[in-house]
Design a protein around this motif. Structure first.
Motif: not given
Lengths: 314, 302
Positions: A70-79, A81-87, A179-180, A244-245
């Protein structure tokens, strides 16, 4: 520079203590963590430093775990979407703010303001914004959505790729945990200003002559953006991407303040995993820390080496 | 490009404003009303996006002000009877750890800046064989996830009987702050002409004398940039405080996080606490924003 062997040697001696301290606290300590991850030291003050059999058994234990997956999934998804939004957000914000005629300083100040905050402050604020009963769900309900998401406590996985019940190894559904999303928004809100600042610095360094020449040649706004501005912003993009990554991989405080692990580990990340096992399993906490470190180094080392090479050329 | 982290020749962003490179083309002073439709659209988009960015700030402040009546039923609602009541409760719970944060941040930022300044001076003005490679080795320390060293750090502080104490936290922040302050000062000193050092050396001043007499007086802007940057980083730290500090030494971020109870959360008190914890860094940023941005673009940022 008036250089002789004596000054060179003195200079090296002055730098040596800092280097030694860093060597101990970074490299030696990482080495110790690697060793703990391979040992039988579960917990306690008297370390059990015998090597675990079979070799690397803790890592094998980890990859089988539902929580680890779950952690690996979460960190990949988080990274992602977050990179796309922030950059993208930072780029668009910078392009607009660079060209605004009034209040440039004010806009810039507001966009960068969240960066001055602690992730804990950001986290508590966004926790309240996404509180299921009193937060954005009120808006969703007023728009006629009967059952809005439970946000950080929601166990829905969007676009799930697999059904974990069928296989022995995959224990979690791979997809985007609802939830993320609040946590990703919060992180993007906090760091979009950082990307904006990098892009504004990049924009300021584009020679006006290039744009004027393009104007004379009759290029329109899009052509100028596509062929002149964006290519020159590439270094800013690389910097944003790498830094950011690295923030995304290490994310910890924000998740602690907003949700913790979440039901079924929907919002668990490596940082929280490590923290939890610091009180029960040193070996597991260390193994996860080393995996997190490797993920970070894969990004950071090429970036640092590239900087070092450039410098030697200069 | 001011954004390239490790390029000495182009890293001018930490320099004193006076030494900034001349703009390639003089821009007309802003504060003019847009003259074209496009100009108005840009202004409108900027205004809307900025208001959007301010929503969480509005939410924090209005919820903090809803003290006497408790948190509103809707996060965007303005309190019926605004009061500072929630701040009282938040202050009672947080003032001790706010003091801890201050006691941790100030010395740790000062010492790490001083060390960074000495390192940056040596690396930029007296480069020796391998110094760039060693500097790159040092920089790795800026990027590692601290979880990868936390067990040895914990054991090490235990050995020194500093585990859980404020001094232990100061020590850790100093050590892990050295790479970033070295980077900021090195970039800053690259902008100071080497001729000044040469002149001092011809006059017979050694490395240290030149540092104290010539470099330090020129370093004020560098200290401001690195100092703000370090103060913000250390004040906002959570991980070290959370794992290494005993309750008596908790920094404010940890105590604020603990206000999120397991059962119910008093959001008005929580937001008042958030305001108290955020206030120092926000003030630094608003008053000295230009230097804050310099620190950000100077080098890489954690």
């Amino acid at each position: 520079m008036p250089h002789n062997v004596k000054t060179s040697r003195r200079a090296a001696w002055i730098f040596a203590p800092s280097l030694l301290v860093s060597f101990l606290f970074v490299y030696v300590f990482i080495g110790i963590t690697v060793y703990i991850s391979l040992s039988n030291w579960k917990i306690g003050t008297s370390p059990n430093l015998t090597l675990r059999q079979p070799f690397g058994g803790t890592y094998a234990e980890l990859v089988q775990e539902q929580r680890f997956q779950a952690d690996i999934r979460n960190v990949v998804v988080f990274t992602i979407i977050f990179l796309v939004l922030a950059i993208l957000g930072g780029l668009v914000a910078a392009l607009f703010i660079h060209h605004v005629s009034v209040g440039k300083g004010l806009f810039r100040t507001v966009f960068l303001l969240p960066y001055a905050l602690s992730f804990i402050v950001t986290g508590v604020a966004w926790r309240w914004i996404f509180a299921p009963a009193t937060g954005v769900n009120e808006i969703l309900r007023s728009m006629g959505i009967e059952n809005p998401p439970g946000w950080t406590t929601d166990t829905t996985i969007l676009g799930a790729l697999n059904d974990p019940s069928g296989t022995d190894f995959l224990k979690v559904q791979f997809g985007i945990p609802v939830a993320l999303l609040p946590i990703i928004f919060a992180a993007a809100w906090q760091l979009v200003g950082f990307a904006m600042a990098m892009y504004l610095a990049g924009l300021a360094s584009i020679p006006e002559e290039h744009l004027e020449a393009a104007n004379v040649d009759g290029a329109n706004v899009w052509q100028r953006l596509r062929y002149i501005v964006l290519p020159q912003l590439w270094p800013s993009t690389i910097t944003c991407f790498v830094l950011l990554l690295h923030v995304a991989l290490k994310i910890f405080d924000l998740v602690v303040a907003m949700s913790g692990s979440g039901p079924g580990f929907v919002t668990d990340v490596p940082g929280i995993y490590i923290y939890n096992y610091l009180t029960s399993r040193y070996d597991k906490a260390s193994a996860m820390a080393i995996i997190l470190l490797l993920l970070t180094l894969v990004v950071i080392v090429p970036y640092l080496v590239r900087g070092y090479r450039k410098e030697r050329k200069a | 490009m001011a954004v390239e982290t490790l390029e000495p020749t182009t890293s001018r962003s930490v320099q004193a404003p006076r030494q900034r490179p001349k703009k390639l083309a003089p821009k007309p002073r802003s504060w003019s009303i847009p003259r074209t439709a496009g100009g108005w659209i840009v202004l409108a988009v900027c205004t809307l996006a900025t208001l959007g960015m301010l929503v969480p700030v509005y939410v924090i402040i209005t919820t903090a002000l809803s003290g006497s009546t408790g948190a509103p039923n809707f996060f965007l609602a303005f309190p019926d009877a605004p009061s500072l009541g929630a701040f009282k409760g938040a202050w009672t719970k947080l003032h001790g750890s706010l003091a801890n944060s201050l006691q941790i941040t100030v010395p740790a930022a000062l010492v790490s800046c001083l060390l960074g300044s000495i390192n940056g001076y040596v690396l930029s003005k007296f480069p020796f064989r391998g110094s760039n490679a060693l500097f790159t080795v040092l920089l790795v320390g800026m990027f590692i996830p601290f979880q990868a060293v936390i067990i040895p750090v914990f054991q090490f502080l235990n050995m020194l009987h500093l585990q859980g104490s404020i001094i232990g936290l100061i020590l850790v922040h100093i050590i892990y702050g050295i790479p970033i302050t070295t980077l900021i000062f090195r970039n800053y000193y690259e902008g100071i002409p080497t001729a000044i050092i040469e002149a001092a050396s011809i006059d017979g001043a050694g490395i240290w004398k030149t540092y104290v007499r010539v470099m330090l007086p020129l370093s004020v802007p560098g200290f401001v940039v690195a100092g703000i940057f370090q103060c913000t980083n250390i004040w906002n730290d959570f991980l070290f405080g959370f794992i290494l500090a005993s309750p008596a030494a908790w920094p404010a971020t940890v105590t604020l996080n603990n206000l999120i109870g397991t059962t119910t959360v008093d959001y008005s008190e929580l937001m008042a606490g958030a305001v108290l914890v955020a206030a120092p860094t926000v003030l630094l940023y608003l008053v000295l924003g230009r230097f804050f941005v310099s620190g950000l673009t100077a080098g890489a940022v954690k």
